[in-house]
Design a protein around this motif. Structure first.
Motif, PDB file in Angstrom:
ATOM      1  N   ARG A  81     -18.962 -13.040 -10.293  1.00 14.91           N
ATOM      2  CA  ARG A  81     -17.829 -12.583 -11.136  1.00 14.91           C
ATOM      3  C   ARG A  81     -16.784 -13.695 -11.265  1.00 14.91           C
ATOM      4  NH1 ARG A  81     -16.494  -8.609  -8.347  1.00 14.91           N
ATOM      5  NH2 ARG A  81     -17.639  -6.979  -9.431  1.00 14.91           N
ATOM      6  N   ASP A 104     -21.918 -17.991 -21.307  1.00 11.82           N
ATOM      7  CA  ASP A 104     -23.181 -17.250 -21.434  1.00 11.82           C
ATOM      8  C   ASP A 104     -23.993 -17.329 -20.129  1.00 11.82           C
ATOM      9  OD1 ASP A 104     -22.485 -16.641 -24.031  1.00 11.82           O
ATOM     10  OD2 ASP A 104     -23.659 -18.285 -24.915  1.00 11.82           O
ATOM     11  N   LEU A 153     -17.902 -16.338 -13.692  1.00  7.40           N
ATOM     12  CA  LEU A 153     -17.778 -15.873 -15.077  1.00  7.40           C
ATOM     13  C   LEU A 153     -16.337 -15.969 -15.565  1.00  7.40           C
ATOM     14  CD1 LEU A 153     -18.995 -14.550 -17.581  1.00  7.40           C
ATOM     15  CD2 LEU A 153     -18.659 -12.303 -16.465  1.00  7.40           C
ATOM     16  N   GLN A 185     -22.319 -15.273 -17.452  1.00  8.86           N
ATOM     17  CA  GLN A 185     -22.498 -13.851 -17.727  1.00  8.86           C
ATOM     18  C   GLN A 185     -23.891 -13.383 -17.299  1.00  8.86           C
ATOM     19  OE1 GLN A 185     -20.071 -11.739 -19.165  1.00  8.86           O
ATOM     20  NE2 GLN A 185     -21.517 -10.163 -18.461  1.00  8.86           N
ATOM     21  N   SER A 186     -24.889 -14.206 -17.554  1.00  4.98           N
ATOM     22  CA  SER A 186     -26.251 -13.829 -17.141  1.00  4.98           C
ATOM     23  C   SER A 186     -26.375 -13.796 -15.620  1.00  4.98           C
ATOM     24  CB  SER A 186     -27.273 -14.805 -17.744  1.00  4.98           C
ATOM     25  OG  SER A 186     -27.054 -16.124 -17.244  1.00  4.98           O
ATOM     26  N   TYR A 192     -23.971 -13.184 -13.513  1.00  7.12           N
ATOM     27  CA  TYR A 192     -23.229 -12.004 -13.049  1.00  7.12           C
ATOM     28  C   TYR A 192     -24.040 -10.745 -13.280  1.00  7.12           C
ATOM     29  CZ  TYR A 192     -19.790  -8.252 -12.867  1.00  7.12           C
ATOM     30  OH  TYR A 192     -19.156  -7.077 -12.564  1.00  7.12           O
ATOM     31  N   ASP A 193     -24.707 -10.649 -14.406  1.00  7.65           N
ATOM     32  CA  ASP A 193     -25.520  -9.453 -14.683  1.00  7.65           C
ATOM     33  C   ASP A 193     -26.674  -9.337 -13.667  1.00  7.65           C
ATOM     34  OD1 ASP A 193     -23.854  -8.908 -16.827  1.00  7.65           O
ATOM     35  OD2 ASP A 193     -25.201  -9.801 -18.323  1.00  7.65           O
ATOM     36  N   LYS A 208     -14.912 -18.246 -18.707  1.00  5.48           N
ATOM     37  CA  LYS A 208     -14.137 -17.691 -19.830  1.00  5.48           C
ATOM     38  C   LYS A 208     -12.792 -18.420 -20.004  1.00  5.48           C
ATOM     39  CE  LYS A 208     -16.103 -13.034 -19.762  1.00  5.48           C
ATOM     40  NZ  LYS A 208     -15.827 -11.581 -19.554  1.00  5.48           N
TER      41      LYS A 208
END
Length: 392
Positions: A187, A160, A190, A163-164, A166-167, A194
């Motif tokens: 990236r 999580d 992330l 992901q934040s 990367y966004d 994963k």
């Protein structure tokens, strides 16, 4: 002296030497025998009737005995049988105690012998330790599952966060504020997060499988613990089998050489136990005697050992075939050597007197008389059996 004078002198001497004869008395005249009177005709008739009546009476008596007979079927081809148990050990070891002697009477549960139990006590202690280790292993597996769950939760948080990041980097790069290298780094972070999440999830699956697919499984229901418990039960069973007891009431036989110190192997016959509580008679009747015989009929048994004593019995079963049918080499009548011979069929009888079983021994010769309840009877003029024969 001439010859005539010599003869005369000899005659004179013989007359002088002869004893004096008494004077003759009156001569009695014997009566003249009269001829016997002729036998009367009536006496001859009575003798003739007597000669005829006696065979007729014997014939009539024999016919009566034959007609009214046949109810009691008897055979001397019978033997008393008792169950024989071959006593063997389920465990191997050396005998340390013997509680019986040859031809001794025992009751069910009496001690026969004891095998050295020490090796089996040690084996039982080892299996107890194996059970404890298996239970501890299950607790460790349960802790490993909890750890895998925590790792999966931590890996999920990392995903999580990555992901934040990367966004945010993608949004800044789109506006031209952030460099492309920062976006590639975000990236990459992330993807790593994963992958760690996937590893953590796989750890949960592995820990769950180690617990038998059920994280909440009871410790003693786990396959590893169950296997250890089974091994412990086997060790406890082997230890219990070191003490051998009589399986039934009976007489110990062929145990004269069974002594302390003897080593016995598993399944090796040691001696026999003849059961006195399971006694029956096998009587081989001719097939012509089984016409009216059936199970449940009363019988009397006389054994040669006790000739003046009668034992009561009941017909239990009639054999499935003749003795020739179940012989090692049955006759093959199809080859043309057929000769009609009365066959014998075994009939099993059960003693109904429980006190008699202790007085009898297996293999005794016996005479069996079965009351079929049906006499021979006479056929009627129409060829049908009489009422006595139809009583069955």
């Amino acid at each position: 002296m001439n010859a005539a004078a010599k003869i005369e002198d000899n005659v004179t001497k013989l007359e002088m030497e002869a004893p004096a004869q008494p004077a003759p008395g009156p001569v009695s005249v014997a009566p003249v025998p009269q001829p016997a009177p002729a036998p009367k005709k009536k006496r001859r008739t009575g003798r003739f009737l007597l000669m005829v009546a006696l065979p007729l009476a014997l014939l009539a008596g024999g016919a009566y005995v034959w007609v009214t007979g046949g109810r009691y079927q008897e055979t001397e081809n019978a033997n008393l049988q008792q169950a024989r148990i071959s006593i063997a050990s389920d465990t191997a070891g050396r005998i340390v105690q013997v509680g019986i002697a040859d031809n001794q009477t025992v009751k069910a549960g009496d001690l026969l012998f004891v095998i050295d139990p020490e090796p089996y006590r040690i084996a039982l202690a080892e299996t107890d330790a194996a059970v404890a280790a298996a239970r501890l292993n299950v607790e460790q597996l349960r802790a490993a599952y909890s750890q895998a769950m925590a790792q999966e939760k931590s890996a999920g948080s990392e995903v999580d966060y990555a992901q934040s990041q990367y966004d945010r980097a993608a949004d800044l790069a789109q506006k031209g504020i952030n460099a492309k290298s920062s976006l590639d780094e975000a990236r990459n972070d992330l993807d790593k997060a994963k992958q760690q999440l996937a590893v953590a999830q796989q750890g949960i699956v592995s820990a769950k499988a180690a617990l038998g697919g059920n994280p909440d499984i009871e410790t003693d229901k786990h396959p590893t613990v169950m296997s250890a418990l089974a091994a412990r039960d086997k060790a406890a069973y082997d230890l219990a089998q070191t003490t051998v007891k009589a399986p039934a009431d009976g007489v110990v036989y062929q145990a004269s050489s069974f002594k302390i110190g003897q080593y016995v192997a598993v399944g090796t016959p040691l001696f026999a136990l003849v059961e006195t509580g399971d006694t029956w008679i096998d009587a081989n009747f001719k097939e012509t005697q089984l016409t009216h015989m059936k199970p449940g009929q009363k019988a009397e048994i006389v054994v040669d050992t006790y000739p003046g004593r009668t034992f009561e019995a009941t017909v239990k079963a009639i054999g499935a075939g003749t003795g020739a049918e179940f012989s090692l080499l049955p006759a093959q009548n199809a080859t043309g050597n057929w000769v009609k011979v009365t066959q014998r069929i075994p009939v099993r009888l059960e003693l109904t007197d429980p006190d008699a079983r202790m007085a009898l021994r297996t293999g005794m010769s016996a005479t069996v008389t079965v009351d079929t309840g049906v006499a021979r009877g006479l056929p009627s003029v129409f060829g049908h059996a009489t009422a006595g024969e139809n009583a069955r």
